[in-house]
Design a protein around this motif. Structure first.
Motif, mmCIF file in Angstrom:
data_model
loop_
_atom_site.group_PDB
_atom_site.id
_atom_site.type_symbol
_atom_site.label_atom_id
_atom_site.label_comp_id
_atom_site.label_asym_id
_atom_site.label_seq_id
_atom_site.Cartn_x
_atom_site.Cartn_y
_atom_site.Cartn_z
ATOM 1 N N ALA A 218 -63.864 28.431 7.717
ATOM 2 C CA ALA A 218 -64.383 28.035 9.032
ATOM 3 C C ALA A 218 -63.543 28.684 10.138
ATOM 4 N N VAL A 219 -62.235 28.707 9.944
ATOM 5 C CA VAL A 219 -61.357 29.362 10.922
ATOM 6 C C VAL A 219 -61.694 30.853 10.983
ATOM 7 N N TRP A 220 -61.861 31.459 9.829
ATOM 8 C CA TRP A 220 -62.151 32.884 9.754
ATOM 9 C C TRP A 220 -63.403 33.215 10.563
ATOM 10 N N ARG A 221 -64.452 32.380 10.373
ATOM 11 C CA ARG A 221 -65.712 32.649 11.063
ATOM 12 C C ARG A 221 -65.602 32.411 12.564
ATOM 13 N N ALA A 222 -64.773 31.441 12.955
ATOM 14 C CA ALA A 222 -64.708 31.066 14.378
ATOM 15 C C ALA A 222 -63.957 32.084 15.228
ATOM 16 N N ASP A 223 -63.313 33.071 14.599
ATOM 17 C CA ASP A 223 -62.549 34.034 15.403
ATOM 18 C C ASP A 223 -63.444 34.824 16.344
ATOM 19 N N SER A 224 -64.708 35.028 15.968
ATOM 20 C CA SER A 224 -65.588 35.817 16.836
ATOM 21 C C SER A 224 -65.800 35.121 18.179
ATOM 22 N N ALA A 225 -65.716 33.781 18.198
ATOM 23 C CA ALA A 225 -65.860 33.064 19.474
ATOM 24 C C ALA A 225 -64.671 33.363 20.394
ATOM 25 N N ILE A 226 -63.481 33.436 19.794
ATOM 26 C CA ILE A 226 -62.291 33.797 20.582
ATOM 27 C C ILE A 226 -62.447 35.205 21.139
ATOM 28 N N ASP A 227 -62.919 36.099 20.295
ATOM 29 C CA ASP A 227 -63.078 37.482 20.730
ATOM 30 C C ASP A 227 -64.083 37.587 21.877
ATOM 31 N N ALA A 228 -65.176 36.836 21.750
ATOM 32 C CA ALA A 228 -66.213 36.875 22.794
ATOM 33 C C ALA A 228 -65.642 36.330 24.110
ATOM 34 N N LEU A 229 -64.879 35.246 24.005
ATOM 35 C CA LEU A 229 -64.240 34.654 25.184
ATOM 36 C C LEU A 229 -63.291 35.671 25.827
ATOM 37 N N HIS A 230 -62.552 36.376 25.002
ATOM 38 C CA HIS A 230 -61.618 37.361 25.516
ATOM 39 C C HIS A 230 -62.341 38.503 26.221
ATOM 40 N N THR A 231 -63.409 39.004 25.613
ATOM 41 C CA THR A 231 -64.151 40.112 26.227
ATOM 42 C C THR A 231 -64.700 39.691 27.584
ATOM 43 N N SER A 232 -65.232 38.467 27.661
ATOM 44 C CA SER A 232 -65.813 38.002 28.919
ATOM 45 C C SER A 232 -64.722 37.812 29.983
ATOM 46 N N LEU A 233 -63.588 37.269 29.571
ATOM 47 C CA LEU A 233 -62.447 37.093 30.482
ATOM 48 C C LEU A 233 -61.937 38.456 30.972
ATOM 49 N N PHE A 234 -61.913 39.403 30.056
ATOM 50 C CA PHE A 234 -61.462 40.756 30.369
ATOM 51 C C PHE A 234 -62.326 41.366 31.481
ATOM 52 N N ARG A 235 -63.646 41.244 31.329
ATOM 53 C CA ARG A 235 -64.561 41.770 32.344
ATOM 54 C C ARG A 235 -64.373 41.068 33.678
ATOM 55 N N GLU A 236 -64.207 39.741 33.613
ATOM 56 C CA GLU A 236 -64.031 38.946 34.834
ATOM 57 C C GLU A 236 -62.776 39.405 35.587
ATOM 58 N N MET A 237 -61.676 39.576 34.852
ATOM 59 C CA MET A 237 -60.419 39.959 35.505
ATOM 60 C C MET A 237 -60.503 41.375 36.070
ATOM 61 N N LEU A 238 -61.203 42.256 35.362
ATOM 62 C CA LEU A 238 -61.395 43.622 35.843
ATOM 63 C C LEU A 238 -62.156 43.613 37.167
ATOM 64 N N THR A 239 -63.145 42.732 37.257
ATOM 65 C CA THR A 239 -63.930 42.627 38.492
ATOM 66 C C THR A 239 -63.053 42.170 39.659
ATOM 67 N N TYR A 240 -62.222 41.158 39.432
ATOM 68 C CA TYR A 240 -61.293 40.714 40.475
ATOM 69 C C TYR A 240 -60.423 41.870 40.949
ATOM 70 N N MET A 241 -59.922 42.626 39.969
ATOM 71 C CA MET A 241 -59.013 43.722 40.309
ATOM 72 C C MET A 241 -59.720 44.773 41.155
ATOM 73 N N MET A 242 -60.990 45.024 40.836
ATOM 74 C CA MET A 242 -61.738 46.014 41.606
ATOM 75 C C MET A 242 -62.025 45.520 43.009
ATOM 76 N N GLU A 243 -62.273 44.211 43.114
ATOM 77 C CA GLU A 243 -62.585 43.639 44.432
ATOM 78 C C GLU A 243 -61.354 43.596 45.327
ATOM 79 N N ASP A 244 -60.192 43.363 44.718
ATOM 80 C CA ASP A 244 -58.965 43.252 45.503
ATOM 81 C C ASP A 244 -57.837 44.040 44.833
#
Lengths: 237, 237
Positions: A152-178
């Motif tokens: 179950a832990v093994w399978r749930a890692d993709s959720a962490i990865d998805a969260l990270h990718t989305s956070l990554f995009r969000e932070m990149l957007t902030y950086m571009m704006e300011d």
């Protein structure tokens, strides 16, 4: 059913697993400290995390030395051998998670020093929470010898990865704006990446636990959720 | 002086070291490929590197299994035992370097896809060159049993770290000057960080070789050159 006869091997194995237990609880405490330092800007907590990493390194060396001694002295086979070898592997992953926590703590100090109006994105807290839960769950699965929990832990890692990718995009957007936030933003990108990599190590441990319990490697490819390395820059697009 | 009697242990050790040799040359080839893909935007090379990582993972598993078997079967002690245990550790570091090279290759594809006017900073090539040289040198030191060479690699890591910190600041400046480059710049920051971490693994191997040859751990703290985690953001300063 297990008999009451305690062999020397059993007792050595128990001590080996005690080392993993101690490493596990210390590693989780290091993650908690690093995230607390980052989110709440607590420098003294960050310094404790940085100083505390050495204890984890030493524990890993002790687990490795003990495992090698058991293999040489007892020549275990089959599931006994797997238990000793996997203890070494788990110790190695826990030690690396500790290194990543230490790096987050260092960055929290760098960020805190100059950022008075600074706010850590909420997604980073959620990411940390999930990583911590995954690690606690896989250590519990190892302790209980529960393969279903490890998977179950093994399978749930993709959720962490998805969260990270989305956070990554969000932070990149902030950086571009300011663009003034680029220095800060970069530290946060690395902190988020460190958390995602801790999740990868928890996944490694899940694979190790599965191997220990079944003597089989997980055949399928790891569920792929982290696409942050594949994010196409928009700049020249 | 070594006699001509070849024991079963000697022959198994030779095979173990052969596995390390093969991992070493493959790892260096993976670094070369990843840097070629990044600097020259060669997608097909990047894809080869990504596909080639699995072979390294499998080699590591084989080295680990062979080492465990030797320990159980031969119960080596002292320098013989150290040689077997350190082979496992070196294999683990090489496997991690391979993971980092794979990540650089993935990022080179993401960068190349959208960047026609893109230019990789020259410093990144120098950083890669030094990391590659360090890894080649420490593997040669291991092969030759040369402690002085291993210690030289260990000491030289601070130069890699200093190069990385300076490159990190340079790239941050570019990103601040041209916010459209932030996406690209971020990938490059991670590529540079991956190279710096490969250097850390070469340093780990240097410590392992020193331990193998002297049975001592390097007592002093690692020379500290990488200050990129401590770079204070200027934004709110």
């Amino acid at each position: 059913m297990r008999t009451h006869t305690v062999t020397a091997f059993d007792s050595e194995l128990k001590s080996l697993n005690g080392g993993i237990e101690e490493m596990g609880s210390r590693t989780i405490a290091q993650i908690d400290g690093a995230v607390d330092a980052l989110v709440n800007g607590r420098v003294e907590v960050a310094q404790d995390v940085i100083a505390g990493d050495r204890a984890l390194d030493e524990l890993q060396q002790r687990v490795e030395a003990a495992a090698v001694e058991i293999i040489a002295k007892r020549q275990p086979v089959a599931s006994d051998l797997r238990e000793v070898v996997t203890a070494m592997r788990i110790a190695s992953d826990l030690e690396r998670i500790g290194d990543l926590a230490k790096n987050v703590a260092k960055r929290s100090i760098a960020i805190g020093a100059s950022a008075t109006t600074f706010k850590v994105p909420a997604g980073l807290g959620s990411l940390a929470e999930r990583v911590r839960a995954q690690l606690a769950a896989v250590l519990a699965a190892n302790r209980a010898g529960n393969d279903a929990e490890a998977l179950a832990v093994w399978r749930a890692d993709s959720a962490i990865d998805a969260l990270h990718t989305s956070l990554f995009r969000e932070m990149l957007t902030y950086m571009m704006e300011d663009p003034r936030s680029i220095g800060l933003g970069t530290h946060l990108l690395f902190c988020a990446k460190n958390l995602e990599r801790m999740g990868d190590h928890a996944t490694n441990i899940a694979e190790t636990v599965h191997y220990r319990l079944t003597s089989e490697f997980i055949a399928s490819e790891r569920p792929k959720g982290d696409l942050s390395s594949d994010v196409r820059p928009k700049a020249d697009g």
